[in-house]
Design a protein around this motif. Structure first.
Motif, mmCIF file in Angstrom:
data_model
loop_
_atom_site.group_PDB
_atom_site.id
_atom_site.type_symbol
_atom_site.label_atom_id
_atom_site.label_comp_id
_atom_site.label_asym_id
_atom_site.label_seq_id
_atom_site.Cartn_x
_atom_site.Cartn_y
_atom_site.Cartn_z
ATOM 1 N N SER A 2 73.078 -19.840 -1.050
ATOM 2 C CA SER A 2 73.366 -18.633 -1.817
ATOM 3 C C SER A 2 73.990 -17.592 -0.892
ATOM 4 C CB SER A 2 72.083 -18.073 -2.435
ATOM 5 O OG SER A 2 71.409 -19.058 -3.190
ATOM 6 N N GLU A 3 74.629 -16.620 -1.491
ATOM 7 C CA GLU A 3 75.225 -15.533 -0.719
ATOM 8 C C GLU A 3 74.565 -14.220 -1.102
ATOM 9 O OE1 GLU A 3 79.748 -16.626 0.482
ATOM 10 O OE2 GLU A 3 79.444 -15.916 -1.572
ATOM 11 N N ILE A 4 74.407 -13.364 -0.094
ATOM 12 C CA ILE A 4 73.835 -12.051 -0.334
ATOM 13 C C ILE A 4 74.705 -11.005 0.352
ATOM 14 C CG2 ILE A 4 72.283 -12.064 1.680
ATOM 15 C CD1 ILE A 4 70.183 -10.777 -0.207
ATOM 16 N N LEU A 5 74.961 -9.914 -0.350
ATOM 17 C CA LEU A 5 75.773 -8.832 0.189
ATOM 18 C C LEU A 5 74.838 -7.684 0.559
ATOM 19 C CD1 LEU A 5 78.839 -8.113 0.590
ATOM 20 C CD2 LEU A 5 78.623 -6.750 -1.494
ATOM 21 N N ILE A 6 74.869 -7.294 1.807
ATOM 22 C CA ILE A 6 74.029 -6.222 2.311
ATOM 23 C C ILE A 6 74.877 -4.954 2.362
ATOM 24 C CG2 ILE A 6 72.660 -5.443 4.281
ATOM 25 C CD1 ILE A 6 72.248 -8.434 4.933
ATOM 26 N N LEU A 7 74.527 -3.994 1.511
ATOM 27 C CA LEU A 7 75.325 -2.775 1.352
ATOM 28 C C LEU A 7 74.532 -1.556 1.800
ATOM 29 C CD1 LEU A 7 77.799 -1.178 0.046
ATOM 30 C CD2 LEU A 7 76.416 -1.127 -2.048
ATOM 31 N N ASN A 8 75.201 -0.641 2.491
ATOM 32 C CA ASN A 8 74.624 0.672 2.764
ATOM 33 C C ASN A 8 75.096 1.601 1.641
ATOM 34 O OD1 ASN A 8 73.822 3.190 3.675
ATOM 35 N ND2 ASN A 8 74.462 2.839 5.784
ATOM 36 N N LYS A 9 74.228 1.776 0.645
ATOM 37 C CA LYS A 9 74.601 2.593 -0.514
ATOM 38 C C LYS A 9 74.629 4.067 -0.131
ATOM 39 C CE LYS A 9 71.951 4.214 -3.781
ATOM 40 N NZ LYS A 9 72.509 5.593 -3.987
ATOM 41 N N PRO A 10 75.744 4.737 -0.376
ATOM 42 C CA PRO A 10 75.803 6.162 -0.037
ATOM 43 C C PRO A 10 74.966 7.013 -0.989
ATOM 44 C CG PRO A 10 78.009 5.173 -0.170
ATOM 45 C CD PRO A 10 77.047 4.203 -0.772
ATOM 46 N N PHE A 11 74.755 8.238 -0.602
ATOM 47 C CA PHE A 11 74.067 9.240 -1.418
ATOM 48 C C PHE A 11 74.866 9.492 -2.695
ATOM 49 C CE2 PHE A 11 73.460 13.871 -2.305
ATOM 50 C CZ PHE A 11 72.101 13.840 -2.612
ATOM 51 N N THR A 179 74.753 -15.748 4.313
ATOM 52 C CA THR A 179 74.389 -16.950 3.569
ATOM 53 C C THR A 179 72.883 -17.134 3.643
ATOM 54 O OG1 THR A 179 76.504 -17.989 4.066
ATOM 55 C CG2 THR A 179 74.734 -19.431 3.370
ATOM 56 N N VAL A 180 72.288 -17.477 2.509
ATOM 57 C CA VAL A 180 70.839 -17.652 2.428
ATOM 58 C C VAL A 180 70.552 -19.071 1.957
ATOM 59 C CG1 VAL A 180 68.716 -16.863 1.330
ATOM 60 C CG2 VAL A 180 70.522 -15.222 1.872
ATOM 61 N N HIS A 181 69.671 -19.740 2.649
ATOM 62 C CA HIS A 181 69.247 -21.080 2.251
ATOM 63 C C HIS A 181 67.859 -20.972 1.622
ATOM 64 C CE1 HIS A 181 72.566 -23.076 4.372
ATOM 65 N NE2 HIS A 181 72.396 -22.149 5.308
ATOM 66 N N LEU A 182 67.817 -21.072 0.315
ATOM 67 C CA LEU A 182 66.543 -20.973 -0.383
ATOM 68 C C LEU A 182 65.760 -22.273 -0.241
ATOM 69 C CD1 LEU A 182 67.488 -19.204 -3.736
ATOM 70 C CD2 LEU A 182 66.297 -18.215 -1.793
ATOM 71 N N PRO A 183 64.468 -22.181 0.013
ATOM 72 C CA PRO A 183 63.668 -23.403 0.037
ATOM 73 C C PRO A 183 63.608 -24.008 -1.352
ATOM 74 C CG PRO A 183 62.270 -21.455 0.128
ATOM 75 C CD PRO A 183 63.673 -20.975 0.271
#
Length: 207
Positions: A2-11, A179-183
């Motif tokens: 799976s894919e994960i997007l890590i975002l720094n959400k602004p104010f 990328t995330v490898h789910l068990p």
């Protein structure tokens, strides 16, 4: 995989892609079709927001039963006391119930902190302080209500980490893809059949 997007959400950005009031949304910062926020971060809060295109992964992140720890850096009005810190640790009584025990401690202003636009509204001659707060639940506007309940309104709220994912050096509006490898999930336990447990034959004594 799976894919994960890590975002720094602004104010002052909504944790969604559309808004009838024409406020800033994720669409201003994310251009990845099929990705949606796993959980939420309030409009007036900043920092880590996770997005994914995998429903199973989104559920693991957002569902409280998985108890992913969330770390917040919080700027407070006033100088927090030891008693108030202990209250945060023990749990605070809110209108919708008492919060679970948390980890709380004083903290220095992060050296990597970006300037906020607009800046916080700070009362003249009123000191401020920072704390680090770690919780495993997600009541509505929980952190702000917790700090207000112990006498210290939140001036600025930044989420720095969720479970294994953290901001690192991401600047507001920036993101990185992982990328995330789910068990593999364990197969459901088969239902026991009626009378599946064999009855023991009665032993008969020889006469």
């Amino acid at each position: 995989m799976s894919e994960i997007l890590i975002l720094n959400k602004p104010f002052n950005v909504l944790s969604q892609f559309t808004d009838k009031e024409q406020r800033n949304t994720l669409a201003d910062y994310v251009n990845k079709p099929g990705f949606y926020a796993a959980g939420r971060l309030d409009y007036d809060s900043e920092g880590l927001l996770l997005l994914t295109n995998d429903g199973q992964l989104a559920n693991r992140i957002a569902d409280p039963k998985h108890k992913l720890e969330k770390t917040y850096l919080v700027q407070l009005e006033g100088d927090i006391s030891n008693d108030a810190i202990e209250q945060l640790k023990d749990g605070v009584l809110l209108k919708d119930g008492k919060t679970r025990p948390a980890q709380a401690k004083r903290a220095d202003q992060p050296s990597w902190l970006w300037p906020r636009t607009p800046p916080i509204r700070q009362r003249k001659n009123q000191p401020t302080c920072w704390i680090e707060l770690k919780i495993k639940e997600g009541k509505n506007r929980q952190v702000r209500r917790m700090t207000a309940a112990v006498g210290h309104p939140t001036l600025r709220l930044i989420r720095a980490q969720i479970g294994q994912w953290h901001l690192n050096d991401l600047q507001p509006g920036n993101s990185r893809l992982e990328t995330v490898h789910l068990p593999k999930q364990k197969p459901a336990t088969a239902r026991a059949k009626r009378g599946s447990t064999p009855a023991r034959k009665a032993s008969h004594k020889r006469r």
